[in-house]
Each structure stands twice: as C-alpha cells, then as structure tokens.
Design a protein around this motif. Structure first.
Motif, PDB file in Angstrom:
ATOM      1  N   LEU A  54       1.547   4.500  12.178  1.00  0.00           N
ATOM      2  CA  LEU A  54       1.927   3.316  11.390  1.00  0.00           C
ATOM      3  C   LEU A  54       3.013   2.524  12.116  1.00  0.00           C
ATOM      4  N   GLN A  55       3.976   3.228  12.675  1.00  0.00           N
ATOM      5  CA  GLN A  55       5.039   2.550  13.430  1.00  0.00           C
ATOM      6  C   GLN A  55       4.444   1.755  14.587  1.00  0.00           C
ATOM      7  N   ALA A  56       3.454   2.348  15.266  1.00  0.00           N
ATOM      8  CA  ALA A  56       2.823   1.663  16.396  1.00  0.00           C
ATOM      9  C   ALA A  56       2.124   0.385  15.921  1.00  0.00           C
ATOM     10  N   LEU A  57       1.480   0.463  14.744  1.00  0.00           N
ATOM     11  CA  LEU A  57       0.806  -0.717  14.179  1.00  0.00           C
ATOM     12  C   LEU A  57       1.816  -1.813  13.843  1.00  0.00           C
ATOM     13  N   ALA A  58       2.947  -1.385  13.254  1.00  0.00           N
ATOM     14  CA  ALA A  58       3.973  -2.351  12.843  1.00  0.00           C
ATOM     15  C   ALA A  58       4.584  -3.041  14.067  1.00  0.00           C
ATOM     16  N   LYS A  59       4.664  -2.307  15.154  1.00  0.00           N
ATOM     17  CA  LYS A  59       5.214  -2.887  16.386  1.00  0.00           C
ATOM     18  C   LYS A  59       4.309  -4.017  16.900  1.00  0.00           C
ATOM     19  N   LYS A  60       2.984  -3.774  16.729  1.00  0.00           N
ATOM     20  CA  LYS A  60       1.997  -4.741  17.193  1.00  0.00           C
ATOM     21  C   LYS A  60       1.869  -5.940  16.248  1.00  0.00           C
ATOM     22  N   HIS A  61       2.103  -5.675  14.963  1.00  0.00           N
ATOM     23  CA  HIS A  61       1.881  -6.720  13.947  1.00  0.00           C
ATOM     24  C   HIS A  61       3.154  -6.939  13.125  1.00  0.00           C
ATOM     25  N   PRO A  62       3.873  -8.017  13.392  1.00  0.00           N
ATOM     26  CA  PRO A  62       5.141  -8.249  12.688  1.00  0.00           C
ATOM     27  C   PRO A  62       4.980  -8.494  11.184  1.00  0.00           C
ATOM     28  N   ASN A  63       3.748  -8.732  10.730  1.00  0.00           N
ATOM     29  CA  ASN A  63       3.549  -8.906   9.275  1.00  0.00           C
ATOM     30  C   ASN A  63       3.494  -7.566   8.529  1.00  0.00           C
ATOM     31  N   VAL A  64       3.540  -6.441   9.273  1.00  0.00           N
ATOM     32  CA  VAL A  64       3.585  -5.117   8.621  1.00  0.00           C
ATOM     33  C   VAL A  64       5.047  -4.701   8.457  1.00  0.00           C
TER      34      VAL A  64
ATOM     35  N   GLU B 194      -5.658   3.304   7.410  1.00  0.00           N
ATOM     36  CA  GLU B 194      -6.838   2.518   7.786  1.00  0.00           C
ATOM     37  C   GLU B 194      -6.852   1.167   7.052  1.00  0.00           C
ATOM     38  N   MET B 195      -6.398   1.159   5.809  1.00  0.00           N
ATOM     39  CA  MET B 195      -6.329  -0.121   5.068  1.00  0.00           C
ATOM     40  C   MET B 195      -5.358  -1.071   5.745  1.00  0.00           C
ATOM     41  N   VAL B 196      -4.201  -0.533   6.139  1.00  0.00           N
ATOM     42  CA  VAL B 196      -3.216  -1.377   6.829  1.00  0.00           C
ATOM     43  C   VAL B 196      -3.871  -1.977   8.070  1.00  0.00           C
ATOM     44  N   LYS B 197      -4.505  -1.106   8.847  1.00  0.00           N
ATOM     45  CA  LYS B 197      -5.137  -1.524  10.093  1.00  0.00           C
ATOM     46  C   LYS B 197      -6.129  -2.668   9.836  1.00  0.00           C
ATOM     47  N   GLN B 198      -7.055  -2.456   8.906  1.00  0.00           N
ATOM     48  CA  GLN B 198      -8.100  -3.466   8.677  1.00  0.00           C
ATOM     49  C   GLN B 198      -7.544  -4.747   8.063  1.00  0.00           C
TER      50      GLN B 198
ATOM     51  N   GLU C  41     -15.497   3.000   7.606  1.00  0.00           N
ATOM     52  CA  GLU C  41     -16.604   2.582   6.723  1.00  0.00           C
ATOM     53  C   GLU C  41     -16.120   2.475   5.277  1.00  0.00           C
ATOM     54  N   SER C  42     -15.345   3.487   4.864  1.00  0.00           N
ATOM     55  CA  SER C  42     -14.833   3.491   3.498  1.00  0.00           C
ATOM     56  C   SER C  42     -13.952   2.276   3.252  1.00  0.00           C
ATOM     57  N   VAL C  43     -13.029   2.024   4.175  1.00  0.00           N
ATOM     58  CA  VAL C  43     -12.065   0.944   3.975  1.00  0.00           C
ATOM     59  C   VAL C  43     -12.727  -0.430   4.085  1.00  0.00           C
ATOM     60  N   THR C  44     -13.685  -0.596   5.007  1.00  0.00           N
ATOM     61  CA  THR C  44     -14.418  -1.872   5.085  1.00  0.00           C
ATOM     62  C   THR C  44     -15.073  -2.156   3.735  1.00  0.00           C
TER      63      THR C  44
ATOM     64  N   ILE D 173       0.854  -1.191   0.000  1.00  0.00           N
ATOM     65  CA  ILE D 173       0.000   0.000   0.000  1.00  0.00           C
ATOM     66  C   ILE D 173       0.891   1.242   0.000  1.00  0.00           C
ATOM     67  N   THR D 174       0.649   2.173  -0.921  1.00  0.00           N
ATOM     68  CA  THR D 174       1.415   3.426  -0.924  1.00  0.00           C
ATOM     69  C   THR D 174       0.655   4.465  -0.089  1.00  0.00           C
ATOM     70  N   GLY D 175       1.399   5.412   0.491  1.00  0.00           N
ATOM     71  CA  GLY D 175       0.766   6.443   1.313  1.00  0.00           C
ATOM     72  C   GLY D 175       0.078   5.819   2.517  1.00  0.00           C
ATOM     73  N   ALA D 176       0.809   4.906   3.188  1.00  0.00           N
ATOM     74  CA  ALA D 176       0.185   4.089   4.240  1.00  0.00           C
ATOM     75  C   ALA D 176       0.287   4.711   5.631  1.00  0.00           C
ATOM     76  N   ASN D 177       0.807   5.915   5.742  1.00  0.00           N
ATOM     77  CA  ASN D 177       1.055   6.478   7.083  1.00  0.00           C
ATOM     78  C   ASN D 177      -0.128   7.244   7.664  1.00  0.00           C
ATOM     79  N   ARG D 178      -1.082   7.662   6.824  1.00  0.00           N
ATOM     80  CA  ARG D 178      -2.238   8.376   7.380  1.00  0.00           C
ATOM     81  C   ARG D 178      -3.449   8.186   6.448  1.00  0.00           C
ATOM     82  N   GLY D 179      -4.584   8.737   6.895  1.00  0.00           N
ATOM     83  CA  GLY D 179      -5.790   8.686   6.055  1.00  0.00           C
ATOM     84  C   GLY D 179      -6.215   7.268   5.701  1.00  0.00           C
ATOM     85  N   LEU D 180      -6.663   7.089   4.473  1.00  0.00           N
ATOM     86  CA  LEU D 180      -7.220   5.800   4.047  1.00  0.00           C
ATOM     87  C   LEU D 180      -6.158   4.713   3.965  1.00  0.00           C
ATOM     88  N   GLY D 181      -4.922   5.095   3.609  1.00  0.00           N
ATOM     89  CA  GLY D 181      -3.838   4.111   3.527  1.00  0.00           C
ATOM     90  C   GLY D 181      -3.599   3.464   4.879  1.00  0.00           C
TER      91      GLY D 181
END
Ligand code: NDP
Length: 247
Positions: free
Chosen positions: A50-60, A20-24, A217-220, A10-18
């Motif tokens: 995004l860094q916090a998410l990657a810390k929680k999920h090693p697949n990121v 949220e896509m990583v998260k979901q 909602e958008s990303v779901t 995913i490009t532009g994955a640090n904020r906004g919809l990008g």
C-alpha cells in the motif's frame, strides 16, 4: 469505471481485496480524486504494498484505522473531515473483517468478541462517525437520486450470511457468519445509499488458495456494480456480478 465518486474511504486497505480496490480505483481510466486507504499499521510490513502504491499515486492517503476501536475511528473521521471539508465523503467502503475459523463448539468469548468488534461494531461505528461527511457530500452534490458518486456506504459482506442459502453453504463453511443491513432504512431519508456486496470466493489470505477467482476479477466486478447502484438497489444484497442474492 466511467464515473467515479470524488472521495472514497476503504477500510482494511493494506492487503487482499481492500488493497486491490485501492489499486483499481487509482489506476483505472477515471481515477478517484482522493482515496483514503485505511489500515491498522501503516508503517508495518503488511502495509508495504500500500505504501508503494501511495508513493506512486499522490491521491492515495494512508490513514491509521483500527475498526475495532471507536477512538481510532473518531480520530480517522477527524482527519478525513479536515481533508474533505464541505465537499464531504462520497463513498465509504466497509471492507475490513476478521475471520475466526471456529465451529459453534470451538467458539470462545474472545474470538466472538473480536469478530463482533471488527465485523459488526466496526461498520456500525464507521457509518455513525462518518455520517456528517456523507451528509456533507449529499449537500455538496447536484446529482439527483442515490448513487456511489453522491453518498454511499457499501459493506463488503458474505453470502454465507444468507439464511435462505444456509442449507447449501453450511456444510462447506461451518464458521459463524453475520450480517448488517438495518442501517439502510435510517440512511434512506438522507439520500445515502447503503448496500451489501459479496465479492465471490476470492483467492486472498481469507479466501485461501482454493478460491474460485482472483482479486482483480472480484474487484473489477465489484467496482462496476458500485458504479451502477441507484436507489433501486438500496439495501440490496448483491454479488460481484451484480446478481441479487437471497437473504
Ligand atoms: P483478508 O484476510 O485478505 O484481509 C482482511 C483485511 O481486513 C486486512 O487488511 C486486515 O488488516 C483488515 N482488518 C482486520 N481486522 C481489522 C481491524 N480491526 N481494523 C482494521 N482493519 C482490519 O480478507 P479479504 O481481502 O479476502 O476480505 C475482504 C472482505 O471481503 C471482508 O469483508 C471479507 O469478509 C469479505 N469476503 C471475502 C471473501 C473471500 O473469498 N476472500 C468471501 C466473502 C467475503 P491487517 O493486515 O491489519 O490484519
């Protein structure tokens, strides 16, 4: 999502919809195996979530990527190639974009150049440079037909690029739009799906507070549409509910 692609970028994955896509995609019931979350400044303040998410999920895996810089794209492609090997990349999501809030009268060469480098050349070079990994995914896959679980490029775009809708949309949004779809025909022969997705009018930095829906909602919706894509939707222009939009 019931059935996820194995590897996603995913490009532009640090904020906004990008973001949220990583998260979901990693927190859902069936998380993707490897998610390359790309952004311009992985160690900067705008990438903290995004860094916090990657810390929680090693697949990121966070990778530095400026989509307006071909050198950066090539470097990113090499890094991804080294990680995915012959399994390739199943899904490339061209999400990063730049919005120059200028009318035709106000548009400058500099603003137009940044827009074209980011929103047009970016997805085009990303598709070019990641083609070997997408082809590898087709080769490695036993899934028939076309799908995002096999090999696909999904370009997050905007319904503002629709010429049939321009009469209704121009008065509320006078900024200069664009669209890219011509690559679909060429990729078809490799069984790589290529489609465009309008996320809705979403309350992110770009969409503003008056947007109609929130990012979850958008990303779901978008992830569920991505899951349903087959060759029938190749080159399709869809919204986050799966509705076909006119060109
Ligand atoms: P945001 O403005 O919230 O986020 C834009 C993202 O793009 C940021 O991560 C930004 O990174 C990144 N980006 C910008 N330029 C570059 C670059 N050169 N290289 C790498 N990354 C870059 O936008 P949204 O999340 O709202 O939009 C996401 C997508 O959805 C876009 O394609 C947009 O056109 C589309 N869209 C959004 C709508 C909405 O209502 N929100 C409506 C229609 C379409 P950085 O933090 O480094 O700036």
């Amino acid at each position: 999502m019931a059935a996820q692609p194995v590897t996603v970028l995913i490009t532009g994955a640090n904020r906004g919809l990008g973001l949220e896509m990583v998260k979901q995609m990693v927190e859902g019931k069936c998380p993707v195996k490897k998610l390359f979350a790309c952004c311009r400044d992985p160690n900067g303040p705008k990438a903290e979530a995004l860094q916090a998410l990657a810390k929680k999920h090693p697949n990121v895996h966070i990778i530095r990527l400026d989509v307006a810089d071909l050198g950066s794209i090539k470097q990113c492609s090499q890094q991804v190639g080294a990680q995915v090997g012959t399994g390739g990349l199943n899904l490339l999501i061209n999400n990063a974009a730049y919005l120059d809030k200028s009318t035709l009268q106000e548009t400058t060469a500099e603003g137009m150049q940044t827009t074209l480098n980011t929103n047009l050349m970016g997805p085009m070079y990303m598709t070019q440079e990641f083609l070997p990994h997408l082809r590898a995914a087709v080769k490695a896959s036993k899934i028939p037909g076309m799908s995002t679980r096999k090999a696909a490029v999904v370009n997050i775009t905007s319904f503002l690029g629709s010429m049939q809708l321009v009469k209704d949309t121009f008065s509320i949004f006078t900024y200069i739009p664009y669209r890219i779809i011509c690559a679909a025909e060429e990729l078809k022969k490799d069984e790589i799906l290529f489609s465009l997705l309008h996320p809705g009018w979403v309350r992110t930095d770009m969409g503003g507070e008056e947007g109609e829906i929130d990012a979850p909602e958008s990303v779901t919706g978008m992830l569920s549409v991505m899951e349903s894509l087959t060759e029938k939707q190749n080159a399709a222009f869809l919204d986050y509910k799966g509705k076909t939009l006119p060109w």
